[in-house]
Design an enzyme around this catalytic site. Sequence first.
Site, PDB file in Angstrom:
ATOM      1  N   TYR A 248    -113.145  11.909 -13.861  1.00 35.22           N
ATOM      2  CA  TYR A 248    -113.893  13.110 -14.545  1.00 35.22           C
ATOM      3  C   TYR A 248    -114.313  12.644 -15.680  1.00 35.22           C
ATOM      4  CZ  TYR A 248    -108.742  13.713 -16.059  1.00 35.22           C
ATOM      5  OH  TYR A 248    -107.592  13.234 -16.559  1.00 35.22           O
ATOM      6  N   HIS A 296    -112.474   7.509 -16.895  1.00 38.80           N
ATOM      7  CA  HIS A 296    -113.746   8.021 -17.357  1.00 38.80           C
ATOM      8  C   HIS A 296    -114.760   7.180 -16.927  1.00 38.80           C
ATOM      9  CE1 HIS A 296    -111.280  11.306 -19.041  1.00 38.80           C
ATOM     10  NE2 HIS A 296    -110.884  10.495 -19.696  1.00 38.80           N
TER      11      HIS A 296
END
Length: 320
Positions: A248, A296
């Site tokens: 994410y 990430h």
Amino acid sequence: MNPKVKVLLFLLCLTGIFVFMREYVKQPPLLPDDCTCVCEKGDSGLMSGPDQGWFATRFNKNMQPFLSANYSLPEEAFNWWKFLQYEKRSYKVYEATMKGLLEMFPSTPNLPKPSPNHNHYRTCAVMGNSGNLRGSRYGPLIDANEVILRMNTGRVEGYEADVGHRTTHRIMYPESALDLEDNTHLVLFPFKIQDLEWLVKALSTGFSGTSYMPVKSKIKANKDLVMVINPAFMKYVHETWLGKKGRYPSTGFIALLMALHICDEVNVFGFGADKDGNWSHYWEALTNKRLKTGVHPGTQEYDIILALAKQLKIKFYRGW
Ligand code: C5P
């Protein structure tokens, strides 16, 4: 050699050079190189200019960055969100928790009204926590912005010359929370229903739950300036801007996109890994040399930041 053969050989060479140039020299650009647009941030300005395709296919101005009483989170966005940290509880529990939360905090986000030609805010500084801010002397440039958005535990005291003095908004989640000044907006980046419960408790009776890291039971913050990031906005950034790369998006990348949705001018500071590819911080020496960019997609986020700067949608200050 026969002159006809010479000419033939010459033409063959030319063709070879042409094919080589086409295949190897001219890489397809991430973005059109000839962006000469003014790129105004008015309603129509956002979609104008030669970058129309790249930016317009990604930017969805109807996407709500914050949760509010008159917004209903789509169930498929809830289902995506609940697996970020393996939340087991149902949509009904989410709805009930949000109902309680919006009774205690503003039911619509505390934002100045936009006008036809302007967004909510004129100028915003989005402050990542990169080590490239150390010694940058960007302080006065940052302080000149109307909004200064900081993240997590990003330090100010002792670093003012590089990062400025003011903090109008701080984006945090329970595990990264700290006390805020009375005039700073608390922007919660929720990853699970428990984070919503934490917000309610941390600003009232105290939170007694546990998480993967120690969590503050209480924090100081102005209840009238609380805002909560919309999980559907996170999903939009993950899918539309990052092509589902990484688990994410990072807090910083979400903040940058949020700023594009609420500010006329977005000035970006403190983004970028160190020479070993780690997301180190300007206020501390890196201890975990294998940190990289965690869950990430650091490289993709950085590429999009460069692309947005090239398209004049943001101003990117790279630091030193
Ligand atoms: O480390 P932390 O998550 O608190 O930093 C805030 C944000 O700043 C990150 O989510 C990331 O987007 C950005 N950052 C960066 N380069 C670094 C450190 C942080 O781009 N070296």
